[in-house]
Design a protein around this motif. Structure first.
Motif, PDB file in Angstrom:
ATOM      1  N   ASN A  61       0.442  -1.281  -0.195  1.00  0.00           N
ATOM      2  CA  ASN A  61      -0.136   0.324   0.067  1.00  0.00           C
ATOM      3  C   ASN A  61       0.691   1.241   0.123  1.00  0.00           C
ATOM      4  O   ASN A  61       1.100   2.242  -0.551  1.00  0.00           O
ATOM      5  N   ALA A  62       1.507   1.444   0.591  1.00  0.00           N
ATOM      6  CA  ALA A  62       2.577   2.178   0.970  1.00  0.00           C
ATOM      7  C   ALA A  62       3.505   2.711  -0.429  1.00  0.00           C
ATOM      8  O   ALA A  62       4.165   3.857  -0.980  1.00  0.00           O
ATOM      9  N   MET A  63       4.050   1.713  -1.246  1.00  0.00           N
ATOM     10  CA  MET A  63       4.816   2.027  -2.071  1.00  0.00           C
ATOM     11  C   MET A  63       3.689   1.805  -3.143  1.00  0.00           C
ATOM     12  O   MET A  63       3.687   3.146  -3.677  1.00  0.00           O
ATOM     13  N   GLU A  64       2.208   1.880  -3.545  1.00  0.00           N
ATOM     14  CA  GLU A  64       1.526   2.428  -4.456  1.00  0.00           C
ATOM     15  C   GLU A  64       1.648   3.622  -4.202  1.00  0.00           C
ATOM     16  O   GLU A  64       1.274   4.138  -5.174  1.00  0.00           O
ATOM     17  N   ALA A  65       0.767   3.966  -3.117  1.00  0.00           N
ATOM     18  CA  ALA A  65       0.432   5.366  -2.743  1.00  0.00           C
ATOM     19  C   ALA A  65       1.309   6.240  -2.917  1.00  0.00           C
ATOM     20  O   ALA A  65       1.915   7.487  -3.426  1.00  0.00           O
ATOM     21  N   MET A  66       3.122   5.780  -3.027  1.00  0.00           N
ATOM     22  CA  MET A  66       3.855   7.110  -3.435  1.00  0.00           C
ATOM     23  C   MET A  66       4.138   7.199  -4.467  1.00  0.00           C
ATOM     24  O   MET A  66       4.486   8.169  -5.081  1.00  0.00           O
ATOM     25  N   ILE A  67       3.826   5.481  -5.780  1.00  0.00           N
ATOM     26  CA  ILE A  67       4.424   5.888  -6.972  1.00  0.00           C
ATOM     27  C   ILE A  67       2.942   6.761  -7.347  1.00  0.00           C
ATOM     28  O   ILE A  67       3.521   7.328  -8.087  1.00  0.00           O
ATOM     29  N   LYS A  68       1.935   6.912  -6.777  1.00  0.00           N
ATOM     30  CA  LYS A  68       0.725   7.745  -7.444  1.00  0.00           C
ATOM     31  C   LYS A  68       1.460   9.654  -6.434  1.00  0.00           C
ATOM     32  O   LYS A  68       0.719  10.143  -8.059  1.00  0.00           O
ATOM     33  N   ILE A  69       1.897   9.389  -5.484  1.00  0.00           N
ATOM     34  CA  ILE A  69       2.101  10.623  -5.397  1.00  0.00           C
ATOM     35  C   ILE A  69       3.211  11.410  -6.710  1.00  0.00           C
ATOM     36  O   ILE A  69       2.731  12.426  -7.208  1.00  0.00           O
ATOM     37  N   ILE A  70       4.109  10.512  -6.724  1.00  0.00           N
ATOM     38  CA  ILE A  70       5.609  10.562  -7.562  1.00  0.00           C
ATOM     39  C   ILE A  70       4.963  11.535  -9.058  1.00  0.00           C
ATOM     40  O   ILE A  70       5.024  12.176  -8.862  1.00  0.00           O
ATOM     41  N   GLN A  71       4.192  10.419  -9.494  1.00  0.00           N
ATOM     42  CA  GLN A  71       3.303  10.582 -10.983  1.00  0.00           C
ATOM     43  C   GLN A  71       2.452  12.034 -10.646  1.00  0.00           C
ATOM     44  O   GLN A  71       2.548  12.353 -11.767  1.00  0.00           O
ATOM     45  N   SER A  72       1.755  12.287 -10.071  1.00  0.00           N
ATOM     46  CA  SER A  72       0.669  12.861  -9.821  1.00  0.00           C
ATOM     47  C   SER A  72       1.228  14.480  -9.358  1.00  0.00           C
ATOM     48  O   SER A  72       0.901  15.211 -10.535  1.00  0.00           O
ATOM     49  N   ARG A  73       2.414  14.498  -8.896  1.00  0.00           N
ATOM     50  CA  ARG A  73       3.588  15.427  -8.523  1.00  0.00           C
ATOM     51  C   ARG A  73       4.165  15.978 -10.726  1.00  0.00           C
ATOM     52  O   ARG A  73       4.224  17.222 -10.521  1.00  0.00           O
ATOM     53  N   GLU A  74       4.534  14.656 -11.315  1.00  0.00           N
ATOM     54  CA  GLU A  74       4.993  15.019 -12.145  1.00  0.00           C
ATOM     55  C   GLU A  74       4.526  15.317 -13.181  1.00  0.00           C
ATOM     56  O   GLU A  74       4.514  16.420 -13.849  1.00  0.00           O
ATOM     57  N   ASP A  75       3.248  14.913 -13.363  1.00  0.00           N
ATOM     58  CA  ASP A  75       2.176  15.520 -13.982  1.00  0.00           C
ATOM     59  C   ASP A  75       1.438  16.862 -14.139  1.00  0.00           C
ATOM     60  O   ASP A  75       1.181  17.368 -15.162  1.00  0.00           O
ATOM     61  N   LEU A  76       0.884  17.281 -12.401  1.00  0.00           N
ATOM     62  CA  LEU A  76       0.758  18.985 -13.292  1.00  0.00           C
ATOM     63  C   LEU A  76       1.671  19.876 -12.816  1.00  0.00           C
ATOM     64  O   LEU A  76       1.680  21.141 -14.050  1.00  0.00           O
ATOM     65  N   ILE A  77       3.503  19.326 -12.544  1.00  0.00           N
ATOM     66  CA  ILE A  77       4.334  20.228 -13.027  1.00  0.00           C
ATOM     67  C   ILE A  77       4.463  19.577 -14.951  1.00  0.00           C
ATOM     68  O   ILE A  77       4.831  20.838 -15.647  1.00  0.00           O
ATOM     69  N   ARG A  78       3.822  18.770 -15.516  1.00  0.00           N
ATOM     70  CA  ARG A  78       4.169  18.710 -17.219  1.00  0.00           C
ATOM     71  C   ARG A  78       2.837  19.564 -17.011  1.00  0.00           C
ATOM     72  O   ARG A  78       3.134  20.071 -18.264  1.00  0.00           O
TER      73      ARG A  78
END
Length: 64
Positions: free
Chosen positions: A39-56
């Motif tokens: 759960n922690a790994m999946e959530a952290m991946i989503k946090i990182i991907q969301s941040r990258e998507d917003l920056i993009r």
């Protein structure tokens, strides 16, 4: 994403966000993540991907 890839993309506050998502302290979130809790790994991946998507979205020139 491997653990090393995820760790290379971590930013200040990611463990706080992870803790809020999981309903635990940031220290406990960090421990779960380092123990490769699914759960922690999946959530952290989503946090990182969301941040990258917003920056993009708002700074597309950085990803050209």
């Amino acid at each position: 994403m491997t653990l090393e890839q995820i760790k290379s993309k971590l930013k200040y506050g990611d463990y706080n966000t992870l803790g809020q998502i999981l309903g635990i302290t940031s220290d406990a979130a960090k421990m779960r993540f380092n123990r490769k809790d699914l759960n922690a790994m999946e959530a952290m991946i989503k946090i990182i991907q969301s941040r990258e998507d917003l920056i993009r979205e708002y700074q597309p020139e950085k990803f050209k």
